[in-house]
Motif scaffolding. Structure first.
Motif, PDB file in Angstrom:
ATOM      1  N   GLY A  36       4.514   5.606  -2.274  1.00  0.00           N
ATOM      2  CA  GLY A  36       3.239   4.916  -2.082  1.00  0.00           C
ATOM      3  C   GLY A  36       2.335   4.833  -3.295  1.00  0.00           C
ATOM      4  N   GLY A  37       2.837   5.131  -4.480  1.00  0.00           N
ATOM      5  CA  GLY A  37       1.982   5.087  -5.664  1.00  0.00           C
ATOM      6  C   GLY A  37       1.472   3.693  -5.984  1.00  0.00           C
ATOM      7  N   HIS A  38       2.384   2.714  -5.979  1.00  0.00           N
ATOM      8  CA  HIS A  38       1.950   1.332  -6.225  1.00  0.00           C
ATOM      9  C   HIS A  38       1.035   0.850  -5.096  1.00  0.00           C
ATOM     10  N   SER A  39       1.406   1.178  -3.854  1.00  0.00           N
ATOM     11  CA  SER A  39       0.601   0.727  -2.713  1.00  0.00           C
ATOM     12  C   SER A  39      -0.818   1.281  -2.767  1.00  0.00           C
ATOM     13  N   GLU A  40      -0.939   2.559  -3.069  1.00  0.00           N
ATOM     14  CA  GLU A  40      -2.271   3.170  -3.159  1.00  0.00           C
ATOM     15  C   GLU A  40      -3.113   2.467  -4.215  1.00  0.00           C
ATOM     16  N   ALA A  41      -2.503   2.170  -5.361  1.00  0.00           N
ATOM     17  CA  ALA A  41      -3.236   1.498  -6.437  1.00  0.00           C
ATOM     18  C   ALA A  41      -3.629   0.079  -6.036  1.00  0.00           C
ATOM     19  N   LEU A  42      -2.761  -0.627  -5.297  1.00  0.00           N
ATOM     20  CA  LEU A  42      -3.098  -1.975  -4.835  1.00  0.00           C
ATOM     21  C   LEU A  42      -4.305  -1.943  -3.893  1.00  0.00           C
ATOM     22  N   LEU A  43      -4.310  -0.990  -2.973  1.00  0.00           N
ATOM     23  CA  LEU A  43      -5.428  -0.893  -2.030  1.00  0.00           C
ATOM     24  C   LEU A  43      -6.725  -0.504  -2.730  1.00  0.00           C
ATOM     25  N   ALA A  44      -6.632   0.395  -3.709  1.00  0.00           N
ATOM     26  CA  ALA A  44      -7.835   0.844  -4.420  1.00  0.00           C
ATOM     27  C   ALA A  44      -8.380  -0.235  -5.352  1.00  0.00           C
ATOM     28  N   THR A  45      -7.488  -0.990  -5.972  1.00  0.00           N
ATOM     29  CA  THR A  45      -7.891  -1.974  -6.977  1.00  0.00           C
ATOM     30  C   THR A  45      -8.399  -3.269  -6.355  1.00  0.00           C
ATOM     31  N   PHE A  46      -7.844  -3.631  -5.191  1.00  0.00           N
ATOM     32  CA  PHE A  46      -8.196  -4.901  -4.546  1.00  0.00           C
ATOM     33  C   PHE A  46      -8.772  -4.604  -3.153  1.00  0.00           C
ATOM     34  N   PRO A  47     -10.053  -4.250  -3.095  1.00  0.00           N
ATOM     35  CA  PRO A  47     -10.645  -3.787  -1.829  1.00  0.00           C
ATOM     36  C   PRO A  47     -10.714  -4.858  -0.750  1.00  0.00           C
ATOM     37  N   ALA A  48     -10.537  -6.120  -1.124  1.00  0.00           N
ATOM     38  CA  ALA A  48     -10.562  -7.178  -0.105  1.00  0.00           C
ATOM     39  C   ALA A  48      -9.170  -7.478   0.439  1.00  0.00           C
ATOM     40  N   ALA A  49      -8.146  -6.822  -0.102  1.00  0.00           N
ATOM     41  CA  ALA A  49      -6.765  -7.148   0.271  1.00  0.00           C
ATOM     42  C   ALA A  49      -6.265  -6.247   1.390  1.00  0.00           C
ATOM     43  N   ARG A  50      -5.311  -6.784   2.143  1.00  0.00           N
ATOM     44  CA  ARG A  50      -4.583  -6.042   3.168  1.00  0.00           C
ATOM     45  C   ARG A  50      -3.161  -5.809   2.659  1.00  0.00           C
ATOM     46  N   LEU A  51      -2.605  -4.646   2.960  1.00  0.00           N
ATOM     47  CA  LEU A  51      -1.272  -4.270   2.479  1.00  0.00           C
ATOM     48  C   LEU A  51      -0.282  -4.207   3.635  1.00  0.00           C
TER      49      LEU A  51
END
Length: 317
Positions: A36-51
């Motif tokens: 989940g390292g990439h996923s965590e960074a995606l969620l933290a970096t793009f707060p308007a995005a859904r994963l």
């Protein structure tokens, strides 16, 4: 867990996906969740995005789920193989996505847990299944495949030029006693190779273990289906980034991206109709490599190759 897993080329992946993920309602797929390292960074970096995060390994899903729990309903974790992306999106009623990330190969958790049998540096049961509930193990491949099929696996998936010598030794040994553990296989490979071959290229078992892992998990067949499916799932201006770790994966990704970025019109047309125009724009010049600093900090990044593309038009009939 964070100490065990350093996401490869993380900042570059985020930079490449960023233009597609800034708008509210953007959906990004991490097709290879791992820890989940990439996923965590995606969620933290793009707060308007859904994963939407996919993994075939139930143990990885459990650990990553704990890591991503603070993001609540923004993260949806799915137990599936990444070529099942179209079915996953259909079940979730998501017609198109704005970003897709693939980090191919073996996760840090799978390498670090000896009992999974992925690592040739420690003795372990020869399993190598990413989902241990289905399929045949590496030991079963070694003990049951006809010699010709074993040679094909080692040559095709491991690019092992001494495949025949290794397989001859495997067949002799399995008749004496079936294979169960990795140390015996590593020792056999060392004994089968010429001295010169053992002096270069790292551990001499590396190519054979790669080949067995790809065969056990059907990795290239899955990837052949998954990359076109991911491109098809992208909305216009959506972006896809793929991290590969050996030439077979990278070649396949390159071919799909190149085909999508090509004009398919018959030669000689004075005006090219839209249906023949490229669907993709390449975002990387060839395959990008990790920096020397990143490799020094994370040796598992060394073989990584990153390619990315943007969807620039819909399919038209």
């Amino acid at each position: 867990m964070e100490a065990r897993h350093v996401p490869v080329m993380l900042e570059r992946c985020l930079d490449l996906l960023a233009p597609a993920l800034a708008e509210p309602g953007a959906v990004v797929v991490d097709a290879t969740l791992g820890l989940g390292g990439h996923s965590e960074a995606l969620l933290a970096t793009f707060p308007a995005a859904r994963l939407i995060a996919i993994d075939r390994d139930a143990a990885a899903l459990k650990l990553a789920g704990e890591r991503l729990a603070p993001y609540g309903e923004r993260a949806t974790l799915v137990h599936a193989v990444y070529d099942e992306l179209p079915e996953v999106l259909e079940r979730l009623s998501v017609p198109k996505v704005q970003g897709v990330l693939f980090d191919l190969g073996v996760s840090s958790m799978q390498l670090d847990e000896a009992e999974r049998g992925f690592a040739y540096a420690q003795d372990a049961p020869l399993d190598m299944r990413m989902n241990q509930d289905v399929g045949i193990s590496a030991a079963e491949v070694l003990n049951t495949y006809p010699p010709g099929d074993l040679v094909r696996v080692l040559r095709t998936y491991g690019e092992e030029k001494y495949a025949r010598k290794i397989v001859e030794a495997i067949v002799r040994e399995r008749e004496r006693e079936p294979f169960t553990n990795s140390a015996r296989l590593v020792e056999l490979i060392r004994g089968a190779l010429p001295q010169a071959a053992k002096r270069t290229g790292g551990n001499p078992a590396k190519r054979t273990f790669q080949a067995l892992r790809i065969e056990v998990n059907g990795e290239l067949a899955v990837l052949e289906r998954a990359i076109p499916a991911a491109v098809a799932a992208l909305a216009v201006h959506g972006r896809i980034a793929v991290l590969s770790y050996h030439s077979l994966e990278d070649r396949l990704v390159k071919q799909v991206f190149a085909a999508g970025a090509s004009n398919t019109a018959p030669p000689g047309l004075p005006v090219v109709p839209e249906r023949y125009q490229p669907r993709l724009k390449l975002l990387t010049r060839g395959a990008e490599l990790p920096t020397d600093e990143e490799v020094a900090a994370n040796r598992r990044a060394a073989p990584a190759r990153l390619r990315a593309a943007e969807r620039i038009r819909e399919d038209t009939s």
